[in-house]
Design a protein around this motif. Structure first.
Motif, PDB file in Angstrom:
ATOM      1  N   ALA A 190       0.834  -1.202   0.000  1.00 37.41           N
ATOM      2  CA  ALA A 190       0.000   0.000   0.000  1.00 37.41           C
ATOM      3  C   ALA A 190       0.868   1.251   0.000  1.00 37.41           C
ATOM      4  O   ALA A 190       0.591   2.212  -0.708  1.00 37.41           O
ATOM      5  CB  ALA A 190      -0.934  -0.005   1.203  1.00 37.41           C
ATOM      6  N   TRP A 191       1.943   1.228   0.793  1.00 34.27           N
ATOM      7  CA  TRP A 191       2.846   2.389   0.813  1.00 34.27           C
ATOM      8  C   TRP A 191       3.552   2.563  -0.521  1.00 34.27           C
ATOM      9  O   TRP A 191       3.758   3.685  -0.987  1.00 34.27           O
ATOM     10  CB  TRP A 191       3.860   2.268   1.949  1.00 34.27           C
ATOM     11  CG  TRP A 191       3.263   2.531   3.288  1.00 34.27           C
ATOM     12  CD1 TRP A 191       2.985   1.613   4.259  1.00 34.27           C
ATOM     13  CD2 TRP A 191       2.837   3.791   3.820  1.00 34.27           C
ATOM     14  NE1 TRP A 191       2.411   2.226   5.348  1.00 34.27           N
ATOM     15  CE2 TRP A 191       2.316   3.564   5.112  1.00 34.27           C
ATOM     16  CE3 TRP A 191       2.848   5.089   3.329  1.00 34.27           C
ATOM     17  CZ2 TRP A 191       1.816   4.575   5.910  1.00 34.27           C
ATOM     18  CZ3 TRP A 191       2.348   6.103   4.133  1.00 34.27           C
ATOM     19  CH2 TRP A 191       1.837   5.845   5.400  1.00 34.27           C
ATOM     20  N   THR A 192       3.941   1.448  -1.169  1.00 35.69           N
ATOM     21  CA  THR A 192       4.610   1.576  -2.463  1.00 35.69           C
ATOM     22  C   THR A 192       3.638   2.062  -3.532  1.00 35.69           C
ATOM     23  O   THR A 192       4.044   2.754  -4.460  1.00 35.69           O
ATOM     24  CB  THR A 192       5.255   0.254  -2.922  1.00 35.69           C
ATOM     25  OG1 THR A 192       4.249  -0.734  -3.082  1.00 35.69           O
ATOM     26  CG2 THR A 192       6.299  -0.215  -1.951  1.00 35.69           C
ATOM     27  N   ALA A 193       2.360   1.732  -3.423  1.00 40.13           N
ATOM     28  CA  ALA A 193       1.357   2.156  -4.399  1.00 40.13           C
ATOM     29  C   ALA A 193       0.939   3.605  -4.195  1.00 40.13           C
ATOM     30  O   ALA A 193       0.293   4.188  -5.062  1.00 40.13           O
ATOM     31  CB  ALA A 193       0.130   1.239  -4.308  1.00 40.13           C
TER      32      ALA A 193
ATOM     33  N   LEU B  69      -4.920   3.644   2.838  1.00 40.90           N
ATOM     34  CA  LEU B  69      -3.872   4.014   3.789  1.00 40.90           C
ATOM     35  C   LEU B  69      -4.404   4.751   5.026  1.00 40.90           C
ATOM     36  O   LEU B  69      -4.072   4.366   6.147  1.00 40.90           O
ATOM     37  CB  LEU B  69      -2.777   4.819   3.110  1.00 40.90           C
ATOM     38  CG  LEU B  69      -1.716   3.962   2.430  1.00 40.90           C
ATOM     39  CD1 LEU B  69      -0.779   4.818   1.605  1.00 40.90           C
ATOM     40  CD2 LEU B  69      -0.941   3.142   3.430  1.00 40.90           C
ATOM     41  N   PRO B  70      -5.237   5.779   4.875  1.00 39.52           N
ATOM     42  CA  PRO B  70      -5.793   6.400   6.092  1.00 39.52           C
ATOM     43  C   PRO B  70      -6.634   5.422   6.919  1.00 39.52           C
ATOM     44  O   PRO B  70      -6.578   5.434   8.147  1.00 39.52           O
ATOM     45  CB  PRO B  70      -6.650   7.549   5.562  1.00 39.52           C
ATOM     46  CG  PRO B  70      -6.101   7.851   4.223  1.00 39.52           C
ATOM     47  CD  PRO B  70      -5.588   6.542   3.682  1.00 39.52           C
TER      48      PRO B  70
ATOM     49  N   LEU C 173      -5.882   4.390  10.729  1.00 36.63           N
ATOM     50  CA  LEU C 173      -6.938   4.472  11.747  1.00 36.63           C
ATOM     51  C   LEU C 173      -7.103   3.117  12.437  1.00 36.63           C
ATOM     52  O   LEU C 173      -7.249   3.042  13.659  1.00 36.63           O
ATOM     53  CB  LEU C 173      -8.253   4.921  11.113  1.00 36.63           C
ATOM     54  CG  LEU C 173      -9.455   4.982  12.041  1.00 36.63           C
ATOM     55  CD1 LEU C 173      -9.244   6.033  13.131  1.00 36.63           C
ATOM     56  CD2 LEU C 173     -10.721   5.280  11.246  1.00 36.63           C
ATOM     57  N   GLY C 174      -7.063   2.043  11.652  1.00 38.48           N
ATOM     58  CA  GLY C 174      -7.161   0.700  12.235  1.00 38.48           C
ATOM     59  C   GLY C 174      -6.007   0.389  13.176  1.00 38.48           C
ATOM     60  O   GLY C 174      -6.201  -0.226  14.221  1.00 38.48           O
ATOM     61  N   LEU C 175      -4.806   0.822  12.825  1.00 39.03           N
ATOM     62  CA  LEU C 175      -3.649   0.631  13.715  1.00 39.03           C
ATOM     63  C   LEU C 175      -3.846   1.391  15.023  1.00 39.03           C
ATOM     64  O   LEU C 175      -3.568   0.872  16.104  1.00 39.03           O
ATOM     65  CB  LEU C 175      -2.363   1.087  13.035  1.00 39.03           C
ATOM     66  CG  LEU C 175      -1.839   0.186  11.921  1.00 39.03           C
ATOM     67  CD1 LEU C 175      -0.758   0.895  11.125  1.00 39.03           C
ATOM     68  CD2 LEU C 175      -1.318  -1.114  12.491  1.00 39.03           C
ATOM     69  N   TRP C 176      -4.335   2.618  14.915  1.00 32.99           N
ATOM     70  CA  TRP C 176      -4.581   3.417  16.111  1.00 32.99           C
ATOM     71  C   TRP C 176      -5.683   2.783  16.964  1.00 32.99           C
ATOM     72  O   TRP C 176      -5.528   2.641  18.184  1.00 32.99           O
ATOM     73  CB  TRP C 176      -4.961   4.851  15.716  1.00 32.99           C
ATOM     74  CG  TRP C 176      -5.254   5.701  16.896  1.00 32.99           C
ATOM     75  CD1 TRP C 176      -4.349   6.308  17.718  1.00 32.99           C
ATOM     76  CD2 TRP C 176      -6.543   6.021  17.416  1.00 32.99           C
ATOM     77  NE1 TRP C 176      -5.003   6.991  18.710  1.00 32.99           N
ATOM     78  CE2 TRP C 176      -6.352   6.834  18.548  1.00 32.99           C
ATOM     79  CE3 TRP C 176      -7.840   5.699  17.021  1.00 32.99           C
ATOM     80  CZ2 TRP C 176      -7.416   7.323  19.293  1.00 32.99           C
ATOM     81  CZ3 TRP C 176      -8.896   6.196  17.753  1.00 32.99           C
ATOM     82  CH2 TRP C 176      -8.678   6.998  18.880  1.00 32.99           C
TER      83      TRP C 176
END
Length: 146
Positions: free
Chosen positions: A105-108, A120-121, A125-128
């Protein structure tokens, strides 16, 4: 030196993701679509990564310590518990819906595709939220704070 080698490792990883097509969510979703336009090429990418990691770990574990650290940083918890199972399930569901793992996702992101700009957002949010939920009493054994 450690920062440079970390950057170099990330660069090689990112290039590998782009070259293998892993930064294309359609490739991932086609791999998961067994009844439709199934694309088995992702299995070869995963197999190659597994083989590389297997050989790499065998070589690394022969050393008394990592090259740039005094000791190996190995997780102490080897238990298969509720947080591990729930987190794994949520990761897999997100991967299947979005067609992305976090790295690809970061590379895309450089392509600025709308799906990436939403994924990505949502992932962050899921990580948080995951950090918040992990600390909740109902999610840890015997009500202990974790």
């Amino acid at each position: 030196m450690r920062v440079f080698l970390g950057f170099l490792s990330g660069l090689v990883f990112g290039l590998g993701l782009v070259i293998s097509g892993m930064s294309n969510p359609a490739k991932v979703l086609n791999f998961l679509d067994l009844a439709g336009s199934w694309d088995p090429s992702l299995a070869f990418v995963m197999g190659g990564a597994t083989l590389t990691a297997f050989i790499g770990y065998r070589l690394v574990w022969r050393r008394p310590a990592p090259a740039l650290s005094a000791r190996y940083d190995i997780p102490a918890n080897r238990q298969i518990d509720r947080p591990l199972l729930v987190g794994s399930a949520l990761f897999g569901i997100g991967w299947g819906i979005g067609g992305f793992c976090p790295g690809p996702a970061w590379t895309a992101l450089s392509g600025l595709a709308p799906g990436t700009l939403i994924f990505l957002p949502a992932m962050l949010l899921g990580l948080w939220l995951g950090t918040y939920v992990k600390r909740a009493t109902f999610f840890t054994p015997q009500g202990a704070k974790g």
